[in-house]
Motif scaffolding. Structure first.
Motif, PDB file in Angstrom:
ATOM      1  N   ILE A 153      62.228  26.576  47.087  1.00  0.00           N
ATOM      2  CA  ILE A 153      63.081  25.522  47.646  1.00  0.00           C
ATOM      3  C   ILE A 153      63.889  26.052  48.823  1.00  0.00           C
ATOM      4  N   LEU A 154      64.466  27.249  48.669  1.00  0.00           N
ATOM      5  CA  LEU A 154      65.242  27.844  49.764  1.00  0.00           C
ATOM      6  C   LEU A 154      64.363  28.146  50.981  1.00  0.00           C
ATOM      7  N   ALA A 155      63.144  28.624  50.742  1.00  0.00           N
ATOM      8  CA  ALA A 155      62.235  28.921  51.861  1.00  0.00           C
ATOM      9  C   ALA A 155      61.857  27.639  52.598  1.00  0.00           C
ATOM     10  N   LEU A 156      61.560  26.569  51.860  1.00  0.00           N
ATOM     11  CA  LEU A 156      61.224  25.295  52.501  1.00  0.00           C
ATOM     12  C   LEU A 156      62.413  24.743  53.274  1.00  0.00           C
ATOM     13  N   ALA A 157      63.600  24.844  52.696  1.00  0.00           N
ATOM     14  CA  ALA A 157      64.806  24.354  53.384  1.00  0.00           C
ATOM     15  C   ALA A 157      65.058  25.162  54.653  1.00  0.00           C
ATOM     16  N   ALA A 158      64.892  26.474  54.565  1.00  0.00           N
ATOM     17  CA  ALA A 158      65.097  27.314  55.749  1.00  0.00           C
ATOM     18  C   ALA A 158      64.079  26.978  56.832  1.00  0.00           C
ATOM     19  N   ARG A 159      62.824  26.736  56.440  1.00  0.00           N
ATOM     20  CA  ARG A 159      61.795  26.390  57.431  1.00  0.00           C
ATOM     21  C   ARG A 159      62.119  25.061  58.106  1.00  0.00           C
ATOM     22  N   ASN A 160      62.548  24.080  57.318  1.00  0.00           N
ATOM     23  CA  ASN A 160      62.900  22.783  57.893  1.00  0.00           C
ATOM     24  C   ASN A 160      64.123  22.876  58.786  1.00  0.00           C
ATOM     25  N   LEU A 161      65.121  23.646  58.371  1.00  0.00           N
ATOM     26  CA  LEU A 161      66.329  23.799  59.177  1.00  0.00           C
ATOM     27  C   LEU A 161      66.059  24.557  60.470  1.00  0.00           C
ATOM     28  N   ARG A 162      65.123  25.497  60.420  1.00  0.00           N
ATOM     29  CA  ARG A 162      64.809  26.290  61.607  1.00  0.00           C
ATOM     30  C   ARG A 162      64.255  25.411  62.734  1.00  0.00           C
ATOM     31  N   HIS A 163      63.608  24.316  62.362  1.00  0.00           N
ATOM     32  CA  HIS A 163      63.021  23.428  63.368  1.00  0.00           C
ATOM     33  C   HIS A 163      63.952  22.282  63.762  1.00  0.00           C
ATOM     34  N   ALA A 164      65.085  22.167  63.104  1.00  0.00           N
ATOM     35  CA  ALA A 164      66.037  21.099  63.420  1.00  0.00           C
ATOM     36  C   ALA A 164      66.971  21.573  64.539  1.00  0.00           C
ATOM     37  N   PRO A 165      67.033  20.834  65.653  1.00  0.00           N
ATOM     38  CA  PRO A 165      67.886  21.261  66.772  1.00  0.00           C
ATOM     39  C   PRO A 165      69.357  21.411  66.396  1.00  0.00           C
ATOM     40  N   SER A 166      69.868  20.525  65.560  1.00  0.00           N
ATOM     41  CA  SER A 166      71.281  20.623  65.186  1.00  0.00           C
ATOM     42  C   SER A 166      71.545  21.897  64.389  1.00  0.00           C
ATOM     43  N   ALA A 167      70.601  22.262  63.529  1.00  0.00           N
ATOM     44  CA  ALA A 167      70.760  23.494  62.758  1.00  0.00           C
ATOM     45  C   ALA A 167      70.653  24.713  63.668  1.00  0.00           C
ATOM     46  N   GLN A 168      69.775  24.652  64.657  1.00  0.00           N
ATOM     47  CA  GLN A 168      69.651  25.757  65.610  1.00  0.00           C
ATOM     48  C   GLN A 168      70.943  25.933  66.399  1.00  0.00           C
ATOM     49  N   GLN A 169      71.550  24.829  66.805  1.00  0.00           N
ATOM     50  CA  GLN A 169      72.811  24.909  67.542  1.00  0.00           C
ATOM     51  C   GLN A 169      73.920  25.468  66.663  1.00  0.00           C
ATOM     52  N   ALA A 170      73.981  25.033  65.421  1.00  0.00           N
ATOM     53  CA  ALA A 170      75.016  25.531  64.504  1.00  0.00           C
ATOM     54  C   ALA A 170      74.827  27.030  64.259  1.00  0.00           C
ATOM     55  N   LEU A 171      73.584  27.461  64.103  1.00  0.00           N
ATOM     56  CA  LEU A 171      73.309  28.879  63.897  1.00  0.00           C
ATOM     57  C   LEU A 171      73.662  29.694  65.138  1.00  0.00           C
ATOM     58  N   ALA A 172      73.360  29.149  66.314  1.00  0.00           N
ATOM     59  CA  ALA A 172      73.701  29.837  67.560  1.00  0.00           C
ATOM     60  C   ALA A 172      75.220  29.964  67.701  1.00  0.00           C
ATOM     61  N   ARG A 173      75.957  28.907  67.355  1.00  0.00           N
ATOM     62  CA  ARG A 173      77.426  28.975  67.405  1.00  0.00           C
ATOM     63  C   ARG A 173      77.953  30.036  66.445  1.00  0.00           C
ATOM     64  N   LEU A 174      77.361  30.090  65.251  1.00  0.00           N
ATOM     65  CA  LEU A 174      77.779  31.081  64.268  1.00  0.00           C
ATOM     66  C   LEU A 174      77.510  32.492  64.779  1.00  0.00           C
ATOM     67  N   ARG A 175      76.351  32.702  65.373  1.00  0.00           N
ATOM     68  CA  ARG A 175      76.022  34.029  65.926  1.00  0.00           C
ATOM     69  C   ARG A 175      76.998  34.433  67.006  1.00  0.00           C
ATOM     70  N   LEU A 176      77.395  33.489  67.832  1.00  0.00           N
ATOM     71  CA  LEU A 176      78.336  33.822  68.906  1.00  0.00           C
ATOM     72  C   LEU A 176      79.720  34.151  68.366  1.00  0.00           C
ATOM     73  N   LYS A 177      80.090  33.577  67.246  1.00  0.00           N
ATOM     74  CA  LYS A 177      81.404  33.826  66.668  1.00  0.00           C
ATOM     75  C   LYS A 177      81.472  35.156  65.914  1.00  0.00           C
ATOM     76  N   LEU A 178      80.343  35.636  65.427  1.00  0.00           N
ATOM     77  CA  LEU A 178      80.338  36.870  64.666  1.00  0.00           C
ATOM     78  C   LEU A 178      80.362  38.068  65.628  1.00  0.00           C
ATOM     79  N   PRO A 179      81.367  38.933  65.532  1.00  0.00           N
ATOM     80  CA  PRO A 179      81.477  40.037  66.486  1.00  0.00           C
ATOM     81  C   PRO A 179      80.368  41.082  66.342  1.00  0.00           C
ATOM     82  N   VAL A 180      79.847  41.288  65.141  1.00  0.00           N
ATOM     83  CA  VAL A 180      78.829  42.312  64.941  1.00  0.00           C
ATOM     84  C   VAL A 180      77.533  41.935  65.645  1.00  0.00           C
ATOM     85  N   ILE A 181      77.156  40.665  65.551  1.00  0.00           N
ATOM     86  CA  ILE A 181      75.893  40.232  66.150  1.00  0.00           C
ATOM     87  C   ILE A 181      76.068  40.165  67.654  1.00  0.00           C
TER      88      ILE A 181
END
Length: 181
Positions: A153-181
């Motif tokens: 279930i988690l793998a399917l959800a991750a695959r679906n979220l990876r292709h969703a533009p809104s999820a990609q934008q949210a992940l990109a925002r999170l990456r920019l906020k994290l100082p280590v990344i």
């Protein structure tokens, strides 16, 4: 500084895979036909992302494509180096997790079944820790089945979220906020 067509010819000669050689040959053909390199890159979205083509296009518009391509090559080298370091850094924790799972498996399958009869023969109740481990052992199939279903279930959800533009934008925002990344 080599002209672009000469650079592409050299790259074509140095390409190790036939697929890459064919891509570079097509890019060279596009450039010789008068198209821009960025438009050629856009013809291969599986190989060159839109951001690479946009960076090359910006370099072409600023009349400094060589400098932009050099900077992009350095960036890609640094990214590959970082990925290698990350992989090697994750090896030790992965080995530790594997060894912990093996240890728990040995405890559940060998040690607990051999200790439990000692308590039952003496008429004393099992300690709560051993009783819990015996319960885990009895229901191991159900627990593993549930864990497998949860992983799917988690793998399917991750695959679906990876292709969703809104999820990609949210992940990109999170990456920019994290100082280590």
């Amino acid at each position: 500084d080599l002209p672009l067509d000469d650079s592409l010819r050299l790259l074509q000669d140095q390409a190790t895979s036939p697929a890459m050689r064919a891509i570079v040959a097509q890019l060279l053909s596009d450039v010789l036909d008068g198209r821009s390199l960025s438009s050629g890159l856009r013809r291969f979205p599986a190989v060159f992302s839109g951001e690479y083509a946009a960076v090359v296009e910006a370099g072409e518009m600023s009349a400094a494509p060589g400098r932009v391509l050099s900077e992009m090559a350095e960036l890609l080298e640094k990214r590959l180096e970082l990925q290698g370091k990350l992989r090697s850094a994750l090896i030790y924790p992965s080995v530790l997790i594997f060894m912990a799972l093996v240890s728990v498996g040995i405890v559940l399958s060998v040690l607990i079944p051999s200790v439990a009869p000692i308590f039952s023969e003496s008429g004393k109740p099992l300690p709560p820790g051993i009783a819990a481990m015996m319960a885990v052992q009895r229901h191991a199939g159900e627990i593993l089945g549930g864990a497998a279903i949860l992983c799917v279930i988690l793998a399917l959800a991750a695959r679906n979220l990876r292709h969703a533009p809104s999820a990609q934008q949210a992940l990109a925002r999170l990456r920019l906020k994290l100082p280590v990344i």
